[in-house]
Scaffold this active site. Structure first.
Site, mmCIF file in Angstrom:
data_model
loop_
_atom_site.group_PDB
_atom_site.id
_atom_site.type_symbol
_atom_site.label_atom_id
_atom_site.label_comp_id
_atom_site.label_asym_id
_atom_site.label_seq_id
_atom_site.Cartn_x
_atom_site.Cartn_y
_atom_site.Cartn_z
ATOM 1 C CD GLU A 1 -3.190 0.148 1.959
ATOM 2 O OE1 GLU A 1 -4.058 -0.207 1.778
ATOM 3 O OE2 GLU A 1 -3.118 1.093 2.967
ATOM 4 C CG HIS B 1 7.236 -29.182 2.572
ATOM 5 N ND1 HIS B 1 7.911 -30.209 2.274
ATOM 6 C CD2 HIS B 1 7.997 -28.410 3.485
ATOM 7 C CE1 HIS B 1 8.933 -30.550 2.991
ATOM 8 N NE2 HIS B 1 8.993 -29.336 3.708
ATOM 9 C CE LYS C 1 -10.973 2.459 3.057
ATOM 10 N NZ LYS C 1 -10.483 3.582 4.389
HETATM 11 O O1 PA5 Z 1 -2.943 1.762 6.026
HETATM 12 C C1 PA5 Z 1 -3.365 2.485 5.637
HETATM 13 O O2 PA5 Z 1 -3.714 3.451 6.300
HETATM 14 C C2 PA5 Z 1 -5.404 1.819 5.860
HETATM 15 O O3 PA5 Z 1 -5.191 0.161 5.366
HETATM 16 C C3 PA5 Z 1 -5.883 1.321 6.289
HETATM 17 O O4 PA5 Z 1 -5.700 0.996 7.576
HETATM 18 C C4 PA5 Z 1 -7.302 0.783 6.502
HETATM 19 O O5 PA5 Z 1 -7.901 1.432 5.336
HETATM 20 C C5 PA5 Z 1 -8.258 1.147 7.544
HETATM 21 O O6 PA5 Z 1 -9.003 2.475 7.654
HETATM 22 P P1 PA5 Z 1 -9.346 3.545 9.155
HETATM 23 O O7 PA5 Z 1 -8.493 3.014 10.307
HETATM 24 O O8 PA5 Z 1 -8.799 4.424 8.764
HETATM 25 O O9 PA5 Z 1 -10.452 2.758 9.343
#
Ligand code: PA5
Length: 456
Positions: A289, A314, A428
């Site tokens: 990400e 394995h 989202k």
């Molecule tokens: O790393 C990130 O920003 C995302 O993966 C969020 O952690 C994830 O989308 C969840 O978001 P939030 O903590 O705002 O609910």
């Protein structure tokens, strides 16, 4: 006790022509030094780097709340997803008994822990089957305060608790962790007087394990959070060095960035310990990400792959030796496991089995780790190792900081913003449209355009 980093098998004079030549590596050093300076200059923006140093008061509050929860409940449920769940899962698995929830109440060092990192309806239903609301405390964690998955989990739990105990008792059973101002959760928390912890500004989801997001669930389960923070502080100092050869996070980033130029667009993390299994999940999100981005020079990022030693010897190692040169493999090695388990004598008359007897599982797993490192190396695939002397709160804190900084340095070297996630936001927003959230109606038309090509 320091976490080590060995990159011998990334270099061409060891691993062969697919490796990185010493010259190529040295050519990156001046850019790498610049990255150290840039990250230092950005310290007031990337505040996750300061978490090991600036949370004394918060840690006190967390420990008080954790003590209250430990006294009053038998199950602790985290509602959250992505960066609000993967760190707590990784740390719990790393530092507590591997079958923690299955231990008897006397043997377990705290309440059972459930971390609801999904919205599969069967999973939600099964949670309700195993917890007793009377003895459960919930911790809803969302930085943005608006993620649909987490909000759906929260609505389910709030409805149940209000129906059972009334609104006025929500505060005894629900704790919020969120942004101080933004999002919907902060308003809900204020309305019902919930105990609330804050995700500091400049701390994004996947960089949030060392703030209350990760520290509260860890403390509730008896983990030494101060030792974790001390380990992270030690690693932060080590990784502030602009000598690449003394800075493991920077070297990690440089190697992966150069490896990408060699076509290694896959990054495998292979812990040789069940305790570190979910670190591979946590790393997968952090690396994917943060670095899976495009800029005016092109598209970047490596696809992270989760692997587990020895289990995946394995399953996947055939690919890591004879498959294409499109990956780097990072082994997470452990020098001293917390248990020693002997392999007993049982069939001494059969030497093909009996050679194992008298050794330990510890020796066997370490030998298999070394043997796999060797097999991968001689097949010409780049690999490196992060070595934990032991898995404890301090070394886990070091590991978290090292991989977070490696990600941040890689972001600088690739000239991309490692801290946003526009691709996640799109998904989202389409979910909002599909479920009828006001203001998102127009987006549905875009989805209807595709001509379906479906079989059956
Ligand atoms: O790393 C990130 O920003 C995302 O993966 C969020 O952690 C994830 O989308 C969840 O978001 P939030 O903590 O705002 O609910």
């Amino acid at each position: 006790m320091r976490v080590g980093f060995d990159y011998t098998n990334m270099i061409s004079d060891v691993v062969g022509e697919n490796g990185i030549s010493p010259k190529e590596l040295a050519d990156e050093y001046s850019r790498a030094r610049k990255a150290v300076k840039t990250l230092r200059d950005k310290r007031d923006i990337i505040r996750w780097r300061d978490l090991p140093y600036n949370q004394d008061e918060i840690v006190k509050d967390i420990k008080l709340t954790a003590e209250r929860v430990r006294r009053s409940c038998k199950s602790f449920v985290v509602l959250g997803i992505g960066g609000s769940a993967l760190g707590p899962i990784a740390v719990q698995q790393a530092l507590n008994h591997l079958r923690y929830n299955e231990l008897s109440d006397e043997k377990r060092n705290g309440p059972k822990l459930y971390i609801e990192d999904n919205i599969d309806p069967e999973r939600m239903a099964s949670l309700m089957d195993v917890i007793d609301p009377e003895t459960t405390v919930f911790n809803v964690i969302t930085k943005s305060g608006s993620t649909s998955e987490t909000m759906a989990q929260l609505l389910t739990v709030m409805r149940m608790l209000i129906d059972l105990y009334g609104e006025e008792h929500l505060k005894d059973r629900l704790i919020a962790t969120t942004d101080r101002e933004k999002g919907n959760l902060i308003g809900i928390a204020k309305k019902y007087g919930l105990t609330t912890f804050y995700v500091p500004e400049g701390v994004g989801g996947r960089f949030s394990e060392l703030c209350p997001v990760g520290l509260l669930p860890a403390a509730v389960c008896g983990i030494d959070i101060e030792a974790m923070l001390a380990g992270a502080a030690m690693m932060d100092e080590i990784c502030d060095n602009d000598d690449v050869e003394k800075n493991p996070a920077l070297m990690y980033a440089v190697l992966e960035v150069v490896a990408m130029r060699h076509g290694a667009n896959i990054s495998v993390l292979m812990p040789y310990a069940d305790s570190l299994k979910y670190f591979a999940d946590w790393y997968a999100q952090l690396w994917a990400e943060s670095l899976g981005k495009k800029n005016s020079f092109g598209r970047f990022g490596q696809t992270p792959v989760k692997s587990l030693g020895v289990t995946d010897q394995h399953s996947q190692v055939q690919l890591y030796t004879d498959g294409p040169f499109d990956k780097t493999i990072t082994f997470l090695c452990v020098e001293k496991y917390r248990a020693e388990f002997k392999i007993p004598h049982a069939v001494d008359e059969n030497p093909n089995v009996a050679f194992l007897s008298g050794h330990t599982f510890n020796e066997l797993i370490s030998a298999e780790c070394k043997a796999t490192q060797y097999a991968v190396k001689v097949s010409g695939h780049m690999n490196k190792s992060i070595i934990l002397p032991e898995v404890n709160a301090n070394t886990v804190g070091q590991l978290i900081m090292m991989l977070e900084l490696a990600t941040a340095y890689a972001g600088e070297l690739l000239e991309i913003n490692a801290y946003d996630q526009p691709g996640v936001e799109e998904g989202k927003n389409m979910t909002y449209a599909l479920l009828g959230k006001r203001g998102f109606e127009n987006r549905l038309d875009a989805m209807k355009d595709n001509t379906p090509r479906r079989i059956i």
